[in-house]
Design an enzyme around this catalytic site. Sequence first.
Site, PDB file in Angstrom:
ATOM      1  N   LYS A 179       0.864  -1.184   0.000  1.00 29.75           N
ATOM      2  CA  LYS A 179       0.000   0.000   0.000  1.00 29.75           C
ATOM      3  C   LYS A 179       0.902   1.236   0.000  1.00 29.75           C
ATOM      4  CE  LYS A 179      -2.175   2.642   2.935  1.00 29.75           C
ATOM      5  NZ  LYS A 179      -2.229   3.914   2.188  1.00 29.75           N
ATOM      6  N   GLU A 253      10.296   1.613   9.994  1.00 32.25           N
ATOM      7  CA  GLU A 253      11.329   2.605   9.686  1.00 32.25           C
ATOM      8  C   GLU A 253      10.685   3.962   9.902  1.00 32.25           C
ATOM      9  OE1 GLU A 253      14.335   1.865   9.098  1.00 32.25           O
ATOM     10  OE2 GLU A 253      14.004  -0.281   8.824  1.00 32.25           O
ATOM     11  N   CYS A 287      14.184  11.024   5.824  1.00 28.79           N
ATOM     12  CA  CYS A 287      14.163  10.664   7.247  1.00 28.79           C
ATOM     13  C   CYS A 287      15.540  10.743   7.883  1.00 28.79           C
ATOM     14  CB  CYS A 287      13.536   9.283   7.445  1.00 28.79           C
ATOM     15  SG  CYS A 287      14.223   8.031   6.371  1.00 28.79           S
ATOM     16  N   GLU A 385      10.850  16.054  14.011  1.00 25.32           N
ATOM     17  CA  GLU A 385      11.133  15.893  12.583  1.00 25.32           C
ATOM     18  C   GLU A 385      10.298  16.909  11.803  1.00 25.32           C
ATOM     19  OE1 GLU A 385       9.779  12.238  10.397  1.00 25.32           O
ATOM     20  OE2 GLU A 385      11.906  12.113   9.920  1.00 25.32           O
TER      21      GLU A 385
HETATM   22  P1  NDP Z   1       2.693   8.836   7.698  1.00 23.38           P
HETATM   23  O1  NDP Z   1       3.834   8.668   6.772  1.00 23.38           O
HETATM   24  O2  NDP Z   1       3.051   8.884   9.088  1.00 23.38           O
HETATM   25  O3  NDP Z   1       1.686   7.616   7.478  1.00 23.38           O
HETATM   26  C1  NDP Z   1       0.717   7.536   6.480  1.00 23.38           C
HETATM   27  C2  NDP Z   1       0.529   6.092   6.088  1.00 23.38           C
HETATM   28  O4  NDP Z   1       0.267   5.317   7.246  1.00 23.38           O
HETATM   29  C3  NDP Z   1      -0.639   5.898   5.151  1.00 23.38           C
HETATM   30  O5  NDP Z   1      -0.275   4.900   4.199  1.00 23.38           O
HETATM   31  C4  NDP Z   1      -1.714   5.391   6.069  1.00 23.38           C
HETATM   32  O6  NDP Z   1      -2.649   4.567   5.420  1.00 23.38           O
HETATM   33  C5  NDP Z   1      -0.939   4.579   7.070  1.00 23.38           C
HETATM   34  N1  NDP Z   1      -1.615   4.467   8.370  1.00 23.38           N
HETATM   35  C6  NDP Z   1      -2.180   5.446   9.091  1.00 23.38           C
HETATM   36  N2  NDP Z   1      -2.681   4.955  10.249  1.00 23.38           N
HETATM   37  C7  NDP Z   1      -2.407   3.633  10.246  1.00 23.38           C
HETATM   38  C8  NDP Z   1      -2.652   2.574  11.160  1.00 23.38           C
HETATM   39  N3  NDP Z   1      -3.290   2.776  12.316  1.00 23.38           N
HETATM   40  N4  NDP Z   1      -2.238   1.330  10.817  1.00 23.38           N
HETATM   41  C9  NDP Z   1      -1.602   1.116   9.655  1.00 23.38           C
HETATM   42  N5  NDP Z   1      -1.342   2.084   8.757  1.00 23.38           N
HETATM   43  C10 NDP Z   1      -1.730   3.325   9.049  1.00 23.38           C
HETATM   44  O7  NDP Z   1       1.861  10.098   7.310  1.00 23.38           O
HETATM   45  P2  NDP Z   1       2.056  11.192   6.195  1.00 23.38           P
HETATM   46  O8  NDP Z   1       2.408  10.610   4.874  1.00 23.38           O
HETATM   47  O9  NDP Z   1       0.847  12.020   6.312  1.00 23.38           O
HETATM   48  O10 NDP Z   1       3.308  12.033   6.718  1.00 23.38           O
HETATM   49  C11 NDP Z   1       3.215  12.741   7.934  1.00 23.38           C
HETATM   50  C12 NDP Z   1       4.596  13.035   8.446  1.00 23.38           C
HETATM   51  O11 NDP Z   1       5.325  11.842   8.578  1.00 23.38           O
HETATM   52  C13 NDP Z   1       5.464  13.883   7.523  1.00 23.38           C
HETATM   53  O12 NDP Z   1       5.229  15.238   7.727  1.00 23.38           O
HETATM   54  C14 NDP Z   1       6.835  13.477   7.925  1.00 23.38           C
HETATM   55  O13 NDP Z   1       7.267  14.232   9.030  1.00 23.38           O
HETATM   56  C15 NDP Z   1       6.698  12.042   8.362  1.00 23.38           C
HETATM   57  N6  NDP Z   1       7.167  11.077   7.364  1.00 23.38           N
HETATM   58  C16 NDP Z   1       8.295  10.379   7.662  1.00 23.38           C
HETATM   59  C17 NDP Z   1       8.800   9.499   6.747  1.00 23.38           C
HETATM   60  C18 NDP Z   1      10.042   8.747   7.040  1.00 23.38           C
HETATM   61  O14 NDP Z   1      10.646   8.172   6.137  1.00 23.38           O
HETATM   62  N7  NDP Z   1      10.481   8.682   8.273  1.00 23.38           N
HETATM   63  C19 NDP Z   1       8.193   9.285   5.437  1.00 23.38           C
HETATM   64  C20 NDP Z   1       6.986  10.058   5.234  1.00 23.38           C
HETATM   65  C21 NDP Z   1       6.506  10.902   6.180  1.00 23.38           C
HETATM   66  P3  NDP Z   1      -4.204   5.022   5.326  1.00 23.38           P
HETATM   67  O15 NDP Z   1      -4.161   6.383   4.756  1.00 23.38           O
HETATM   68  O16 NDP Z   1      -4.826   4.006   4.467  1.00 23.38           O
HETATM   69  O17 NDP Z   1      -4.693   4.991   6.734  1.00 23.38           O
END
Ligand code: NDP
Length: 478
Positions: A179, A253, A287, A385
């Site tokens: 996904k 990660e 990251c 972050e």
């Molecule tokens: P996230 O990257 O934190 O997560 C979004 C993903 O997580 C979506 O695919 C979502 O799927 C899934 N998800 C959400 N809740 C759940 C759950 N309870 N169980 C399983 N899967 C879940 O969010 P964002 O892309 O909005 O990014 C937000 C912040 O995250 C950024 O501003 C950045 O700071 C950070 N980030 C860090 C990364 C890294 O590499 N460390 C990479 C990308 C973002 P669904 O929508 O179907 O719920």
Amino acid sequence: MTDATTSAAEREPSQLFIDGRWAEAFGRDRIRVEDPATEQIIGEVPDATKEDVDAAVAAARRAFGVWSGTSIPERKAVLQRFASSIADRREALAHLVTREMGTPIGLSRIVQADLPVSVIQGFAKHMDQLDEVEHVGNSTVVQEPAGVVGAITPWNYPIHQAVGKVGAALAAGCTVVLKPSEVTPLSAFLLAEAAREAGLPDGALNVITGSGGAGQLMAEHPDVDVISFTGSTSVGRRVLAASAGNMKRSSLELGGKSANVVLPDADLATAVHRGVEHVLENSGQTCTAWTRMLVPVHLRDDVVDLIREAFEAVVLGDPLDESTTMGPLATARQREIVQGYVETGQQEGAIVAAGSTDPWDAIGHYVRPVGFVNVHQGMRIAREEIFGPVLSVLTYSDESEALAMANDSVYGLSGAVWSSDRDRAYRFARKMRTGQVSVNGGSFNPEAPFGGYKQSGIGRELGRHGLQDFLELKAIQL
Ligand code: NDP
């Protein structure tokens, strides 16, 4: 169109990739994919429902028997063809990712095509060891594929991050439901096309797209054995909780707030310029970005001059233009987050010493780089972050204070240390509580284990160690 030979570009907006073919999604809701540089809509994908998640997991479960039972040389040949079919799509993948999330095209070619090819080839190489058995007393210890994997990947390096999970899982003999982020779903379908062309059995890789529910459904799913997530630490915590129902193995990660420690005897210009480059790469949406630059207090003004010089060299603009070095942020939401942190930093008393906080008043989700001084460890900009082109300069008075500051973080993903004495830098690196450290700019190695200490995650990706999250150990007593 559902024909197994239909390309990803010809896929209907209502279709997912399930069981080796483009499959009509059960739900009617769609997600629109925006180009962050032009703000134009470049595609649509389904917002997957529970029925879609169930169908993808069921296809992966059916395929597990076939793929895990395929001999290692045959599986290895498929992986090698997968790498070749990604290489054949180099330009298409790079172009699509650049349009989806704004990475400059040159960087996209390297990270979204060339790097995934070498990562998959690396996994294929390590497959030879999967057949090895260990004899411990009267036990024979073997490694076996862990089962059906749910891979939830982010938007910042979409193909690289998908391949780190999908490539390793397939190499281990697992099957996968991927996904991708709703920000970058189209490139994941192109990856699926490449996998199908490589001869992967139907159902061994499925791609579903969704926003606001599908991820949790995968993490909770009783027929998923392993969940592998890359994204924020806050969502990582929720993924871990959701996976607890059937005790899934979870690899995470997560975020980082990495320190770039410039020791007093370092080559200052190289350390600062390379440090700035690292923070600004991919518009700061990395990251591992070295977002805290720790410098000796007496060198602070020289450091600021060097940061200004490095910022002046940035070419902010159209990411499809070969001369651009920094594109937009991936989404309007991400720009809001980054601008919010820049305001917070100023309210907390930090001073903008380089770059500009002027808003971008043309089309596109751009922000200009910002370099803060007068930053203290307690400030949010030094602890959280930000995921944007924002660098914080912190000062220290001696090496032990530098080490304490570097380690004063809930994160432990990456970091750097610079010194003209490599042994001194190495000793310092050994004391940093992070999964990766670069000494004097030592470059990223895709064969080395990648992952974090503390709240930066659980498990390691890439290379030989990257296969472990997808393998079970079995001891047979004879
Ligand atoms: P996230 O990257 O934190 O997560 C979004 C993903 O997580 C979506 O695919 C979502 O799927 C899934 N998800 C959400 N809740 C759940 C759950 N309870 N169980 C399983 N899967 C879940 O969010 P964002 O892309 O909005 O990014 C937000 C912040 O995250 C950024 O501003 C950045 O700071 C950070 N980030 C860090 C990364 C890294 O590499 N460390 C990479 C990308 C973002 P669904 O929508 O179907 O719920």
